[in-house]
Scaffold this motif. Structure first.
Motif, PDB file in Angstrom:
ATOM      1  N   HIS A   1       0.822  -1.205   0.000  1.00  0.00           N
ATOM      2  CA  HIS A   1       0.000   0.000   0.000  1.00  0.00           C
ATOM      3  C   HIS A   1       0.858   1.258   0.000  1.00  0.00           C
ATOM      4  N   GLN A   2       2.002   1.205   0.631  1.00  0.00           N
ATOM      5  CA  GLN A   2       2.864   2.389   0.736  1.00  0.00           C
ATOM      6  C   GLN A   2       4.026   2.371  -0.249  1.00  0.00           C
ATOM      7  N   THR A   3       3.994   1.505  -1.228  1.00  0.00           N
ATOM      8  CA  THR A   3       5.105   1.383  -2.164  1.00  0.00           C
ATOM      9  C   THR A   3       5.266   2.629  -3.036  1.00  0.00           C
ATOM     10  N   GLU A   4       6.465   2.859  -3.454  1.00  0.00           N
ATOM     11  CA  GLU A   4       6.761   3.948  -4.392  1.00  0.00           C
ATOM     12  C   GLU A   4       7.072   3.392  -5.779  1.00  0.00           C
ATOM     13  N   THR A   5       7.016   2.067  -5.921  1.00  0.00           N
ATOM     14  CA  THR A   5       7.550   1.445  -7.130  1.00  0.00           C
ATOM     15  C   THR A   5       6.508   0.931  -8.115  1.00  0.00           C
ATOM     16  N   CYS A   6       5.234   1.046  -7.804  1.00  0.00           N
ATOM     17  CA  CYS A   6       4.249   0.543  -8.763  1.00  0.00           C
ATOM     18  C   CYS A   6       3.018   1.423  -8.795  1.00  0.00           C
ATOM     19  N   GLY A   7       2.265   1.253  -9.852  1.00  0.00           N
ATOM     20  CA  GLY A   7       1.008   1.954  -9.989  1.00  0.00           C
ATOM     21  C   GLY A   7      -0.104   0.950 -10.212  1.00  0.00           C
ATOM     22  N   LEU A   8      -1.304   1.398 -10.046  1.00  0.00           N
ATOM     23  CA  LEU A   8      -2.482   0.598 -10.319  1.00  0.00           C
ATOM     24  C   LEU A   8      -3.067   1.113 -11.629  1.00  0.00           C
ATOM     25  N   HIS A   9      -2.993   0.286 -12.662  1.00  0.00           N
ATOM     26  CA  HIS A   9      -3.458   0.671 -13.992  1.00  0.00           C
ATOM     27  C   HIS A   9      -4.753  -0.058 -14.285  1.00  0.00           C
ATOM     28  N   ILE A  10      -5.772   0.679 -14.657  1.00  0.00           N
ATOM     29  CA  ILE A  10      -7.083   0.087 -14.917  1.00  0.00           C
ATOM     30  C   ILE A  10      -7.428   0.285 -16.383  1.00  0.00           C
ATOM     31  N   HIS A  11      -7.648  -0.828 -17.069  1.00  0.00           N
ATOM     32  CA  HIS A  11      -8.017  -0.790 -18.487  1.00  0.00           C
ATOM     33  C   HIS A  11      -9.529  -0.873 -18.621  1.00  0.00           C
ATOM     34  N   VAL A  12     -10.069  -0.022 -19.481  1.00  0.00           N
ATOM     35  CA  VAL A  12     -11.498  -0.015 -19.762  1.00  0.00           C
ATOM     36  C   VAL A  12     -11.671  -0.333 -21.241  1.00  0.00           C
ATOM     37  N   ASP A  13     -12.469  -1.348 -21.528  1.00  0.00           N
ATOM     38  CA  ASP A  13     -12.745  -1.749 -22.903  1.00  0.00           C
ATOM     39  C   ASP A  13     -13.417  -0.594 -23.645  1.00  0.00           C
ATOM     40  N   ARG A  14     -12.883  -0.228 -24.777  1.00  0.00           N
ATOM     41  CA  ARG A  14     -13.447   0.874 -25.563  1.00  0.00           C
ATOM     42  C   ARG A  14     -14.893   0.593 -25.966  1.00  0.00           C
ATOM     43  N   GLU A  15     -15.221  -0.676 -26.212  1.00  0.00           N
ATOM     44  CA  GLU A  15     -16.587  -1.007 -26.617  1.00  0.00           C
ATOM     45  C   GLU A  15     -17.608  -0.713 -25.526  1.00  0.00           C
ATOM     46  N   SER A  16     -17.163  -0.666 -24.273  1.00  0.00           N
ATOM     47  CA  SER A  16     -18.085  -0.325 -23.184  1.00  0.00           C
ATOM     48  C   SER A  16     -18.395   1.172 -23.143  1.00  0.00           C
ATOM     49  N   LEU A  17     -17.678   1.945 -23.945  1.00  0.00           N
ATOM     50  CA  LEU A  17     -17.837   3.402 -23.943  1.00  0.00           C
ATOM     51  C   LEU A  17     -18.734   3.903 -25.070  1.00  0.00           C
ATOM     52  N   GLY A  18     -19.235   2.994 -25.881  1.00  0.00           N
ATOM     53  CA  GLY A  18     -20.124   3.370 -26.973  1.00  0.00           C
ATOM     54  C   GLY A  18     -20.190   2.266 -28.000  1.00  0.00           C
ATOM     55  N   SER A  19     -21.281   2.237 -28.752  1.00  0.00           N
ATOM     56  CA  SER A  19     -21.445   1.158 -29.731  1.00  0.00           C
ATOM     57  C   SER A  19     -20.781   1.467 -31.068  1.00  0.00           C
ATOM     58  N   THR A  20     -20.449   2.729 -31.320  1.00  0.00           N
ATOM     59  CA  THR A  20     -19.729   3.098 -32.544  1.00  0.00           C
ATOM     60  C   THR A  20     -18.432   3.798 -32.162  1.00  0.00           C
ATOM     61  N   LEU A  21     -17.518   3.916 -33.118  1.00  0.00           N
ATOM     62  CA  LEU A  21     -16.255   4.620 -32.851  1.00  0.00           C
ATOM     63  C   LEU A  21     -16.507   6.074 -32.480  1.00  0.00           C
ATOM     64  N   ASP A  22     -17.481   6.711 -33.138  1.00  0.00           N
ATOM     65  CA  ASP A  22     -17.808   8.103 -32.803  1.00  0.00           C
ATOM     66  C   ASP A  22     -18.320   8.228 -31.372  1.00  0.00           C
ATOM     67  N   GLU A  23     -19.197   7.305 -30.961  1.00  0.00           N
ATOM     68  CA  GLU A  23     -19.702   7.333 -29.581  1.00  0.00           C
ATOM     69  C   GLU A  23     -18.560   7.101 -28.595  1.00  0.00           C
ATOM     70  N   GLN A  24     -17.672   6.170 -28.910  1.00  0.00           N
ATOM     71  CA  GLN A  24     -16.530   5.899 -28.038  1.00  0.00           C
ATOM     72  C   GLN A  24     -15.643   7.131 -27.920  1.00  0.00           C
ATOM     73  N   ASP A  25     -15.354   7.772 -29.049  1.00  0.00           N
ATOM     74  CA  ASP A  25     -14.524   8.984 -29.021  1.00  0.00           C
ATOM     75  C   ASP A  25     -15.185  10.090 -28.204  1.00  0.00           C
ATOM     76  N   THR A  26     -16.486  10.234 -28.343  1.00  0.00           N
ATOM     77  CA  THR A  26     -17.207  11.257 -27.583  1.00  0.00           C
ATOM     78  C   THR A  26     -17.095  10.977 -26.090  1.00  0.00           C
ATOM     79  N   THR A  27     -17.292   9.738 -25.702  1.00  0.00           N
ATOM     80  CA  THR A  27     -17.179   9.374 -24.285  1.00  0.00           C
ATOM     81  C   THR A  27     -15.756   9.572 -23.783  1.00  0.00           C
ATOM     82  N   ILE A  28     -14.781   9.158 -24.558  1.00  0.00           N
ATOM     83  CA  ILE A  28     -13.377   9.329 -24.165  1.00  0.00           C
ATOM     84  C   ILE A  28     -13.049  10.813 -24.007  1.00  0.00           C
ATOM     85  N   ALA A  29     -13.537  11.628 -24.917  1.00  0.00           N
ATOM     86  CA  ALA A  29     -13.305  13.073 -24.818  1.00  0.00           C
ATOM     87  C   ALA A  29     -13.871  13.613 -23.511  1.00  0.00           C
TER      88      ALA A  29
END
Length: 165
Positions: free
Chosen positions: A1-29
């Motif tokens: 918990h107190q480490t200085e040597t790592c990070g917690l990286h969370i990946h989110v599937d782009r498809e969960s952000l919209g059904s089209t590339l435009d919707e995904q880009d809008t959500t990401i923006a």
């Protein structure tokens, strides 16, 4: 918990952000815009020092609207940003400090989920006018509420007159 040597990286599937590339880009923006708009609170949430954020999870910098911020982010091919867009199938939240505490881990997952849901289902004008308090007010997950309280980021509890004295 107190480490200085790592990070917690969370990946989110782009498809969960919209059904089209435009919707995904809008959500990401809108995600990028939200992160920039509430940078100070998010940094406090992450438990990282400013030097570690600059090294491993830098910000893109504020822009006047979400589309401009997305264009700026897409022009950056640096993986070491708070929200990394270099992966083809996911976006990666790199800003969090590593942890072995269960509640911190769960709260971080819930926080990322909340940001993504908020960005997906809220229009840009509403995002720009939503304060941190307004955002936090919608949170119902007990682990996330507890963590926000621990970090002094849960600012929606009313105080009685005797508590104010």
């Amino acid at each position: 918990h107190q480490t200085e040597t790592c990070g917690l990286h969370i990946h989110v599937d782009r498809e969960s952000l919209g059904s089209t590339l435009d919707e995904q880009d809008t959500t990401i923006a809108k995600i990028l815009y939200f992160v920039e708009l509430h940078w100070n609170e998010i940094v406090k949430f992450t438990r990282r020092t400013q030097s570690k954020i600059n090294q491993w999870a830098a910000r893109y910098g504020y822009e006047s609207d979400a589309k401009k911020l997305l264009d700026k982010a897409k022009g950056s091919y640096c993986r070491y940003t708070a929200v990394n867009l270099c992966n083809s199938k996911t976006i990666e939240f790199r800003i969090f400090r590593g942890t072995l505490k269960y509640n911190t881990f769960i709260a971080t997952l819930q926080f990322v989920n909340r940001i993504c849901e908020f960005a997906r289902y809220t229009d840009e004008n509403q995002i720009t006018s939503t304060s941190w308090a307004d955002f936090v007010e919608q949170i119902t997950e007990p682990e996330l509420i507890q963590y926000l309280k621990e970090r002094k980021l849960y600012i929606n509890e009313t105080t009685t007159e005797s508590e104010e004295i």
